[in-house]
Design a protein around this motif. Sequence first.
Motif, PDB file in Angstrom:
ATOM      1  N   MET A  27     -23.149   4.211  50.138  1.00 20.28           N
ATOM      2  CA  MET A  27     -23.518   3.063  50.908  1.00 20.28           C
ATOM      3  C   MET A  27     -22.148   2.441  50.717  1.00 20.28           C
TER       4      MET A  27
ATOM      5  N   LYS B  47     -32.348   6.555  58.471  1.00 22.44           N
ATOM      6  CA  LYS B  47     -33.082   6.354  59.703  1.00 22.44           C
ATOM      7  C   LYS B  47     -32.049   6.193  60.795  1.00 22.44           C
TER       8      LYS B  47
ATOM      9  N   GLY C  61     -24.392  -4.954  52.515  1.00 25.49           N
ATOM     10  CA  GLY C  61     -25.595  -5.632  52.687  1.00 25.49           C
ATOM     11  C   GLY C  61     -25.648  -5.815  54.276  1.00 25.49           C
ATOM     12  N   SER C  62     -24.543  -5.846  54.901  1.00 24.76           N
ATOM     13  CA  SER C  62     -24.522  -6.037  56.284  1.00 24.76           C
ATOM     14  C   SER C  62     -25.047  -4.931  57.132  1.00 24.76           C
ATOM     15  N   PHE C  63     -25.019  -3.690  56.489  1.00 25.96           N
ATOM     16  CA  PHE C  63     -25.293  -2.458  57.231  1.00 25.96           C
ATOM     17  C   PHE C  63     -26.652  -2.724  57.563  1.00 25.96           C
ATOM     18  N   TYR C  64     -27.591  -2.926  56.579  1.00 27.11           N
ATOM     19  CA  TYR C  64     -28.765  -3.196  57.005  1.00 27.11           C
ATOM     20  C   TYR C  64     -29.343  -4.244  57.962  1.00 27.11           C
ATOM     21  N   HIS C  65     -28.437  -5.089  58.417  1.00 27.39           N
ATOM     22  CA  HIS C  65     -28.513  -5.948  59.651  1.00 27.39           C
ATOM     23  C   HIS C  65     -28.676  -5.145  60.971  1.00 27.39           C
ATOM     24  N   HIS C  66     -28.061  -4.033  60.801  1.00 27.24           N
ATOM     25  CA  HIS C  66     -27.817  -3.393  62.197  1.00 27.24           C
ATOM     26  C   HIS C  66     -28.869  -2.067  61.945  1.00 27.24           C
ATOM     27  N   PHE C  67     -28.904  -1.343  60.877  1.00 29.53           N
ATOM     28  CA  PHE C  67     -29.792  -0.137  60.742  1.00 29.53           C
ATOM     29  C   PHE C  67     -30.816  -0.180  59.534  1.00 29.53           C
ATOM     30  N   GLU C  68     -31.907   0.037  59.634  1.00 30.69           N
ATOM     31  CA  GLU C  68     -33.093   0.198  58.576  1.00 30.69           C
ATOM     32  C   GLU C  68     -32.596   0.879  57.458  1.00 30.69           C
ATOM     33  N   SER C  69     -32.018   2.026  57.452  1.00 27.41           N
ATOM     34  CA  SER C  69     -31.205   2.740  56.474  1.00 27.41           C
ATOM     35  C   SER C  69     -30.225   3.767  57.022  1.00 27.41           C
ATOM     36  N   LYS C  70     -29.595   4.397  56.033  1.00 32.06           N
ATOM     37  CA  LYS C  70     -28.661   5.603  56.285  1.00 32.06           C
ATOM     38  C   LYS C  70     -29.469   6.911  56.961  1.00 32.06           C
TER      39      LYS C  70
END
Length: 231
Positions: A48, A71, A60-69
């Motif tokens: 990550m 997913k 942490g911003s990744f999870y604003h766009h996607f639920e998980s890697k």
Amino acid sequence: MNTKRLIASPSTEEQYSASGEEPVSRLEQIRTKALELFAERGFAQVGMRELALHLGIAAGSFYHHFESKEKLLFEVIEELYEDLLDAAVLTEKGNAYGRLQALLRAHIALHERRRLHFLMAEQEFRCLSPQHQEQIRQLRKRYEEKLVRRLLEAGATGSMPLLQATMQGVVSWLNNLPTWLDRSDLNPTQRQEVINGIVLGSLSGVLKQPPAAADGKTVVPLRVLGASLQG
């Protein structure tokens, strides 16, 4: 249906229209950069922190766009097979052999837009959760069934297990052949013609007497990144 597909990707009608390229959203840009890193390093090898650094965002911003890697990987592969199923709907008109040829051409042409999707589907499928793997298998099975139906309508002979196995192999070819030809000196249109010839030749064993050529009017004119795919 993958909800992010409605946000990050153009509609099916837009994908196969002749209007040219559509604007790329910020979400699509982020997703494409992530797929490029997965293709270069391997999905399982990308942590990550490395992914966030590559995307130019905080972890942490990744999870604003996607639920998980994971997913994200699932949604990309899901999107690919939904596009192929959409292509089957868009190539329903015309004579039987023309419909078969049109769908094969649409599959080949989709590589011009979804090259990274195909790479993920073939190389990183094993990284999906068991539940997501099963969902993708069901989507692929639905698509293979549509191809088998086109094959039968075009006059294919042989047992159903034989035809099903044939189309399973053809789909694997279609998913991989364009990538194998990337290093050739052929332009996209020439590559598509070579692949189309290889695939139709492989079907000659079950299509005992295919028409010498499909009626051009029966092949739906699809356009991907401006390249006409008139059969």
